[in-house]
Design a protein around this motif. Structure first.
Motif, mmCIF file in Angstrom:
data_model
loop_
_atom_site.group_PDB
_atom_site.id
_atom_site.type_symbol
_atom_site.label_atom_id
_atom_site.label_comp_id
_atom_site.label_asym_id
_atom_site.label_seq_id
_atom_site.Cartn_x
_atom_site.Cartn_y
_atom_site.Cartn_z
ATOM 1 N N LYS A 120 0.837 -1.195 0.000
ATOM 2 C CA LYS A 120 0.000 0.000 0.000
ATOM 3 C C LYS A 120 0.874 1.247 0.000
ATOM 4 C CE LYS A 120 -4.084 1.802 2.425
ATOM 5 N NZ LYS A 120 -3.699 3.199 2.267
ATOM 6 N N MET A 121 0.492 2.182 -0.842
ATOM 7 C CA MET A 121 1.176 3.475 -0.854
ATOM 8 C C MET A 121 0.198 4.539 -0.368
ATOM 9 S SD MET A 121 2.866 5.549 -4.065
ATOM 10 C CE MET A 121 4.369 4.592 -4.210
ATOM 11 N N ASP A 122 0.711 5.523 0.358
ATOM 12 C CA ASP A 122 -0.149 6.647 0.756
ATOM 13 C C ASP A 122 -0.721 7.314 -0.485
ATOM 14 O OD1 ASP A 122 0.628 6.107 3.305
ATOM 15 O OD2 ASP A 122 1.969 7.847 3.501
ATOM 16 N N GLU A 123 -1.871 7.912 -0.327
ATOM 17 C CA GLU A 123 -2.444 8.661 -1.442
ATOM 18 C C GLU A 123 -2.007 10.115 -1.349
ATOM 19 O OE1 GLU A 123 -6.646 8.079 -1.505
ATOM 20 O OE2 GLU A 123 -6.467 5.954 -2.013
ATOM 21 N N ALA A 124 -1.558 10.635 -2.499
ATOM 22 C CA ALA A 124 -1.264 12.066 -2.556
ATOM 23 C C ALA A 124 -2.585 12.800 -2.734
ATOM 24 C CB ALA A 124 -0.323 12.386 -3.714
ATOM 25 N N ALA A 125 -3.462 12.162 -3.526
ATOM 26 C CA ALA A 125 -4.805 12.695 -3.762
ATOM 27 C C ALA A 125 -4.778 14.182 -4.089
ATOM 28 C CB ALA A 125 -5.701 12.418 -2.557
ATOM 29 N N ILE A 126 -3.867 14.538 -5.009
ATOM 30 C CA ILE A 126 -3.794 15.937 -5.413
ATOM 31 C C ILE A 126 -4.350 16.139 -6.812
ATOM 32 C CG2 ILE A 126 -1.897 16.666 -3.913
ATOM 33 C CD1 ILE A 126 0.024 16.061 -6.156
ATOM 34 N N GLY A 127 -4.785 15.048 -7.432
ATOM 35 C CA GLY A 127 -5.408 15.147 -8.745
ATOM 36 C C GLY A 127 -4.392 15.344 -9.860
ATOM 37 N N PHE A 128 -4.858 15.136 -11.087
ATOM 38 C CA PHE A 128 -4.000 15.330 -12.253
ATOM 39 C C PHE A 128 -3.621 16.799 -12.367
ATOM 40 C CE2 PHE A 128 -5.242 11.132 -13.373
ATOM 41 C CZ PHE A 128 -4.323 10.686 -14.316
ATOM 42 N N GLY A 129 -2.494 17.051 -12.983
ATOM 43 C CA GLY A 129 -2.076 18.418 -13.263
ATOM 44 C C GLY A 129 -2.972 19.030 -14.341
ATOM 45 N N SER A 130 -2.717 20.293 -14.637
ATOM 46 C CA SER A 130 -3.550 20.967 -15.633
ATOM 47 C C SER A 130 -2.730 21.450 -16.827
ATOM 48 C CB SER A 130 -4.282 22.146 -14.988
ATOM 49 O OG SER A 130 -3.354 22.977 -14.336
ATOM 50 N N SER A 131 -1.413 21.219 -16.799
ATOM 51 C CA SER A 131 -0.601 21.605 -17.951
ATOM 52 C C SER A 131 0.515 20.586 -18.141
ATOM 53 C CB SER A 131 -0.016 23.000 -17.739
ATOM 54 O OG SER A 131 0.849 22.990 -16.627
ATOM 55 N N GLY A 132 1.076 20.579 -19.349
ATOM 56 C CA GLY A 132 2.077 19.558 -19.671
ATOM 57 C C GLY A 132 1.406 18.384 -20.362
ATOM 58 N N ILE A 133 2.156 17.315 -20.553
ATOM 59 C CA ILE A 133 1.640 16.174 -21.328
ATOM 60 C C ILE A 133 0.552 15.413 -20.574
ATOM 61 C CG2 ILE A 133 2.336 13.920 -22.260
ATOM 62 C CD1 ILE A 133 4.955 15.298 -23.164
#
Ligand SMILES: [Fe+2]
Length: 295
Positions: A120-133
């Motif tokens: 199990k890895m902790d969740e960053a839960a910061i969502g996908f970025g909005s720029s870049g690939i």
């Protein structure tokens, strides 16, 4: 008896002489999100959910420091360790040794790659970025391997990977631990080092806009896009700032282990398409340039 079962390539830990430069590439160009930097200067990046999918570690050399695989959770790390021991493989359980992973099992494959297996890895839960690939995910790793035959055996016999294709005879072997055609590609060599790591894109349009974006930012496309033979993925390759070879891909074959075939696709020349030996790299007969490393 349960078996050790990884199902996902969770992260790649890059060693680099220039953390800032590589961090800039994986955040600004690839679109991964910064999570944290630890007191050793290691940078942890996420593509949205996991605490990290890319780690960038300060080092005197460039390359890959370790690969992380998530296990299916059917066995405790202690039981995994016992099973490995019974197969003659030493490993150690590390606790509170790095951010995001409260515990993991560390071992070395026969090629000399450092592997970290975790439940199990902790969740960053910061969502996908909005720029870049903004790739969907880290999909697979290809590495040159010394002890090539032993390494293939290890991934099949010890970690339960399925063999899915070969470019060959015995040049590159494709293995999977999930439905993707390959999670690992092992290239015969007398020196273990990274060949490439690959990120999944959403579709062909994403591939084109990604190529435009890479070139605009000084990262030329070295090969492709072209459709591979093994895996049938549409792939293109470029270098990150450390000259690690990076593949972007879509349309990879889906493996059905119950039938030992791939889900049928219109571009398959054989129906059903089964694991086999291929003798070339591109199903479009595109020339594969040598500056990508021997294949
Ligand atoms: Fe690849």
């Amino acid at each position: 008896m349960s078996k050790v079962k990884p199902f996902k390539l969770g992260f790649v830990d890059f060693a680099t002489k220039d953390v800032g430069k590589l961090k800039n590439y994986y955040t600004e160009i690839m679109g991964y999100k910064f999570v944290e930097q630890d007191n050793e200067g290691k940078v942890y990046l996420s593509n949205g959910l996991d605490h990290h999918n890319i780690v960038i570690s300060p080092c005197e050399n460039n390359g890959v420091q370790s690969y992380g695989y998530q296990l299916d959770g059917q066995m405790s790390l202690e039981d995994v360790q016992k099973q490995l021991k019974a197969q003659g493989i030493d490993s150690s359980i590390k606790r509170d040794a790095k951010p995001g992973l409260s515990e993991f099992l560390e071992l070395t494959d026969p090629a000399g790659n450092l592997l970290q297996l975790y439940l199990k890895m902790d969740e960053a839960a910061i969502g996908f970025g909005s720029s870049g690939i903004l790739p969907f995910k880290l999909g697979h790793v290809a590495f040159h391997a010394e002890n090539y035959a032993k390494t293939i055996d290890f991934y099949q016999e010890v970690l339960g990977f399925h063999f899915t294709d070969m470019i060959g005879p015995n040049l590159a072997n494709f293995l999977t631990c999930n439905a993707d055609h390959h999670v690992i590609n092992i290239v015969k060599s007398n020196q273990t080092k990274l060949h490439h790591i690959a990120f999944q894109l959403k579709d062909a349009s994403h591939h084109i806009t990604s190529a435009d974006y890479l070139v605009k930012n000084g990262y030329p496309i070295l090969w492709g896009p072209s459709r591979h033979t093994a895996g049938h993925n549409i792939a293109s390759y470029h270098h990150d700032p450390d000259k690690n070879l990076i593949e972007l891909y879509t349309d990879m074959d889906i493996y059905i282990p119950e039938l030992n075939i791939f889900e049928p696709r219109p571009w398959h020349k054989e129906l059903p398409q089964k694991p086999k030996q291929w003798n070339s790299v591109s199903s479009w007969e595109t020339e594969f340039t040598n500056n990508l490393g021997a294949l």
